[in-house]
Structure formats: C-alpha cells, structure tokens
Design a protein around this motif. Sequence first.
Motif: not given
Length: 287
Positions: A129-139
């Motif tokens: 969830d944090l990686a999505l919010a930070e833009g480090r992953i797309d999905l």
Amino acid sequence: MDVELRHLRALIAVDEERSFTDAAGELGVSQAAVSRQVAALEHELGVPLLHRTTRRVEPTVAGEAFLVVARRVVGELDRAVAGLRGEAATIRVGYAWAALGAHTTGVLRSWNRAHADARLRLVRVHRADLALAEGRIDLAVVRGPLERSDLRSEVVGTERRVVALPVDHALAFRPSVRLADLTSETLGIDPHNGTTRPSLWTDAGLPAPATVETDDVESWLDLIAAAEVIGVTAEATAAHYPRPGVAFVPIADAPRVDVRLAWLRAHPHDAAGRLARAVRAAYDGDA
C-alpha cells in the motif's frame, strides 16, 4: 520555487540508502554533491527533510510526506521520457508475500509474450500500500480487504487457507486440519501484510490462539521452521516460498482468501483492467 529534478533524485537516493555516501555511489556523483542538493532542497522548501546523525540518516515527518510526492513525480517523468524515446514500458507489479502463487510464472510469461511493449516486472516490497502511494510500483497484488481510501482494487481470484507447520509437528502428516486443531498453538502473524488474525477463530466461535508478530514472510518462515510458531496463510505462500523444515497443510473449514489487484485511485494505470482480466482467467482455470 526552484526545485530541480536532481534535488528530488538526491533526496530519494539518500532515503533509500540511508546514507549520503551510499546515495552518492548509487547516483554516480560525489557525496558533497548529494549533500548540497539535499540542503538546497531543504532551503528552498524551508523545512528539514532529513534527520542527520553520525550513525544514521532518516526522513523527518515532513520528509516522509514529501518523499511520497517526489517518488511519484520522478517515476511519472521517467516513464513519460521512456515513452517518447520509444523504449518499452515496464509495468511494476508489487507484492509483499507471494505474488500470484502457482499462477505467477504462467501469467508473467503469457502477458509478456503478448505485450512486448508493456512488460510486467515483479517488485518485492515491504508494504504494497505504501509503495503504491509513493509511486514505487504501478499495481500491487494484495490479499484481503484494503483499508486505505486512496487505493482501489479488484478481486481477481480466491485461494485456500493453509497452515504452515514445522515438518515434525504432529499435524504436518495429516491431509488437512480444522481451525479447532490450532487453538492451542502459538500463531505467527504479520500485522501489515498477513491474511490471518485471531478473528478467524473467534468469528467461528472458537478460542483464538496466542500470537507473535513477525516482520515479513522470511522471518515468519524462520520462526516456523524453528518450531517457535505456526502460521496460517493463503496457499500462494506454499507455492512461492517452499522452505525446508516447513510443511503446508490445507485447513478444511477456513474461509478462502480474496486475491486483489490494487492501484492508486488518483493515478490508475491504463493496463490495470487488462491485467486484472488476465489474472482472473488464470484463477478461473482452477475451478
């Protein structure tokens, strides 16, 4: 406001490496250059973004909030530049525990054969969830409900629950177990990414087992192999993380786990719908 891309890249690198020296090595510049860029950014914004000590560098509260935006901006720009240059796009799919389990390889290969211009790349993250919010992953592949309102998700499949046991545990030799068989055990749980809580038992009218918190799937498996805890997880974990010393046994009366594909609500990826259909087709093949 004179904020430059090099300032953002320097801040991100220092946060990821937790060291100005290591960040400089990652960026291919001098340590002094990284220090100047971060200091210039802090001066421009008027707030400290990093705590600096002789032993460690870590973001301030303001720094953590700004890093979410910085990563998203840098990631979007990098992808836009790659697209204009005609470079093949990469769809970064994050997961914290088990990706798509037994379907992982099949989905990756079939998608990448059909979409050479937008290939999937799996990214292991500590918190999807944090990686999505930070833009480090797309999905992201997540299991169970999402609690964040800034994320959206779609159920793409379901999986059985299994119990992970030390190989010499008395229950490890059974073809299946029931929740009641596990109430006297100590249960290892990941409070951020795990699919199992004591409510799995209390909702069924059973006493809940004692619990011990673990940091991630690796530490969880280590504790199980050492016979300190047992674990309950989705069957994908058994496929993705076979471990000597650990046996996985189906739980006959436990509800199945929803598998979801998630994305940032404000920045949906244009491949989300197509990938969700491809993953759903793989899980539907189990029926």
